[in-house]
Design a protein around this motif. Sequence first.
Motif, short mmCIF file in Angstrom:
data_model
loop_
_atom_site.label_atom_id
_atom_site.label_comp_id
_atom_site.label_asym_id
_atom_site.label_seq_id
_atom_site.Cartn_x
_atom_site.Cartn_y
_atom_site.Cartn_z
N GLY A 10 0.81 -1.21 0.00
CA GLY A 10 0.00 0.00 0.00
C GLY A 10 0.85 1.26 0.00
O GLY A 10 0.57 2.21 -0.73
N LEU A 13 2.37 1.70 -3.48
CA LEU A 13 1.40 2.20 -4.46
C LEU A 13 1.02 3.65 -4.20
O LEU A 13 0.84 4.43 -5.15
CB LEU A 13 0.15 1.33 -4.46
CG LEU A 13 0.27 0.00 -5.18
CD1 LEU A 13 -1.02 -0.79 -5.04
CD2 LEU A 13 0.60 0.20 -6.64
N GLY A 29 -7.22 5.14 -16.27
CA GLY A 29 -8.12 5.00 -15.12
C GLY A 29 -9.28 5.96 -15.16
O GLY A 29 -9.89 6.24 -14.13
N ILE A 34 -5.47 5.37 -9.98
CA ILE A 34 -5.69 4.01 -9.47
C ILE A 34 -4.63 3.61 -8.46
O ILE A 34 -4.94 2.99 -7.43
CB ILE A 34 -5.72 3.00 -10.65
CG1 ILE A 34 -6.85 3.33 -11.62
CG2 ILE A 34 -5.84 1.58 -10.14
CD1 ILE A 34 -8.22 3.22 -11.03
N ASN A 35 -3.37 3.97 -8.72
CA ASN A 35 -2.31 3.60 -7.78
C ASN A 35 -2.51 4.27 -6.43
O ASN A 35 -2.32 3.65 -5.38
CB ASN A 35 -0.94 3.99 -8.34
CG ASN A 35 -0.47 3.06 -9.42
OD1 ASN A 35 -0.91 1.93 -9.51
ND2 ASN A 35 0.43 3.54 -10.25
N TRP A 37 -5.41 5.42 -5.02
CA TRP A 37 -6.57 4.91 -4.30
C TRP A 37 -6.42 3.43 -3.95
O TRP A 37 -6.84 3.00 -2.87
CB TRP A 37 -7.85 5.14 -5.10
CG TRP A 37 -8.21 6.59 -5.08
CD1 TRP A 37 -8.05 7.48 -6.10
CD2 TRP A 37 -8.76 7.31 -3.99
NE1 TRP A 37 -8.47 8.73 -5.69
CE2 TRP A 37 -8.91 8.64 -4.39
CE3 TRP A 37 -9.14 6.97 -2.70
CZ2 TRP A 37 -9.42 9.63 -3.57
CZ3 TRP A 37 -9.65 7.95 -1.87
CH2 TRP A 37 -9.79 9.26 -2.31
N GLY A 38 -5.82 2.66 -4.84
CA GLY A 38 -5.57 1.25 -4.52
C GLY A 38 -4.59 1.11 -3.37
O GLY A 38 -4.76 0.27 -2.49
N GLY A 41 -6.28 2.01 -0.11
CA GLY A 41 -7.13 0.90 0.34
C GLY A 41 -6.32 -0.23 0.93
O GLY A 41 -6.69 -0.81 1.95
N MET A 42 -5.19 -0.57 0.29
CA MET A 42 -4.35 -1.65 0.81
C MET A 42 -3.71 -1.26 2.14
O MET A 42 -3.59 -2.09 3.05
CB MET A 42 -3.28 -2.00 -0.21
CG MET A 42 -3.82 -2.73 -1.42
SD MET A 42 -2.56 -3.14 -2.60
CE MET A 42 -1.78 -4.50 -1.76
#
Length: 75
Positions: A10, A13, A29, A34-35, A37-38, A41-42
Motif C-alpha cells: 500500500g 502504491l 483509469g 488508481i495507484n 486509491w488502490g 485501500g491496501m
Amino acid sequence: MIAGLLAAYGVILVLLGVFNASDEELARGDGLNINLWGGAGMLSSGRRVRGVGPVATGCRSGGDRRGTRPVIFRQ
C-alpha cells in the motif's frame, strides 16, 4: 505478516500514485489515480488486519491471564 505485506504494498502504491502519476496512467483509469486509491485501500486494510486502524472492536487488553476479552462481558 500478511498485514505487513498489505501495508508495505500500500505504501509503495501510494508513493507511485503521488510521485509517478502520468497523464497516460490517469487516462487509463478514466481520470482516477488508481495507484493512489488502490494503495490507500491496501494500507488501510493492512492496518485494520493488524488491529492498528480506526476499527471499533469492542475489545481491550485487560491484563488478565486469558488475554484480550470483550468489554461487554466484563463484570
